[in-house]
Design a protein around this motif. Sequence first.
Motif, PDB file in Angstrom:
ATOM      1  N   HIS A 225       0.819  -1.222   0.000  1.00  0.00           N
ATOM      2  CA  HIS A 225       0.000   0.000   0.000  1.00  0.00           C
ATOM      3  C   HIS A 225       0.850   1.268   0.000  1.00  0.00           C
ATOM      4  O   HIS A 225       0.578   2.207  -0.757  1.00  0.00           O
ATOM      5  CB  HIS A 225      -0.956  -0.002   1.199  1.00  0.00           C
ATOM      6  N   ASN A 226       1.878   1.335   0.833  1.00  0.00           N
ATOM      7  CA  ASN A 226       2.694   2.554   0.947  1.00  0.00           C
ATOM      8  C   ASN A 226       3.465   2.854  -0.330  1.00  0.00           C
ATOM      9  O   ASN A 226       3.520   3.996  -0.768  1.00  0.00           O
ATOM     10  CB  ASN A 226       3.655   2.457   2.131  1.00  0.00           C
TER      11      ASN A 226
ATOM     12  N   THR B 174       2.723   1.870  -3.339  1.00  0.00           N
ATOM     13  CA  THR B 174       1.752   2.207  -4.376  1.00  0.00           C
ATOM     14  C   THR B 174       1.290   3.654  -4.239  1.00  0.00           C
ATOM     15  O   THR B 174       1.218   4.394  -5.219  1.00  0.00           O
ATOM     16  CB  THR B 174       0.543   1.248  -4.306  1.00  0.00           C
ATOM     17  N   SER B 175       0.997   4.084  -3.024  1.00  0.00           N
ATOM     18  CA  SER B 175       0.555   5.465  -2.820  1.00  0.00           C
ATOM     19  C   SER B 175       1.707   6.460  -2.991  1.00  0.00           C
ATOM     20  O   SER B 175       1.490   7.585  -3.433  1.00  0.00           O
ATOM     21  CB  SER B 175      -0.108   5.627  -1.460  1.00  0.00           C
TER      22      SER B 175
ATOM     23  N   LYS C 121       1.928   7.216  -6.529  1.00  0.00           N
ATOM     24  CA  LYS C 121       0.607   7.634  -7.028  1.00  0.00           C
ATOM     25  C   LYS C 121       0.091   6.735  -8.153  1.00  0.00           C
ATOM     26  O   LYS C 121      -0.359   7.201  -9.200  1.00  0.00           O
ATOM     27  CB  LYS C 121       0.651   9.086  -7.491  1.00  0.00           C
TER      28      LYS C 121
END
Length: 121
Positions: free
Chosen positions: A61-62, A64-65, A68
């Motif tokens: 998740h981290n 990927t974010s 962006k």
Amino acid sequence: MVTSIGDGNAESFVSDFEDNKVKALIFEERPTMRLRYLITAFHYRDRVAFGFVDMTSPLAHNVTSHYKVQRHTDTMVLLKEDSAEPAATVSTAEIPTQTLHQLIEPNQLLILPRLSSQTLD
């Protein structure tokens, strides 16, 4: 040949330039990388280090974010020495092989000159 990337090892992968290789991150919403991306990784193995991010994993998740990356699209991010800003990015439903080559060819060398050859590990 392709490193599995998650939140725990993403920073060390993209910031390690001791191998004199540009870093490429492939983001997909599936547990295994598509064959066309593997073939491209094999083709550029002397100049580009590839990492694969499975966006379905909760451990990604981290990363990927941070880059962006949109869900439901395949994304490739090329990173040179300044790993905060990508050198190039492409994002589509399925990235065609020709597009991969067009993105990697002009970005396959690092910016700063090295004392060693980039073709040697």
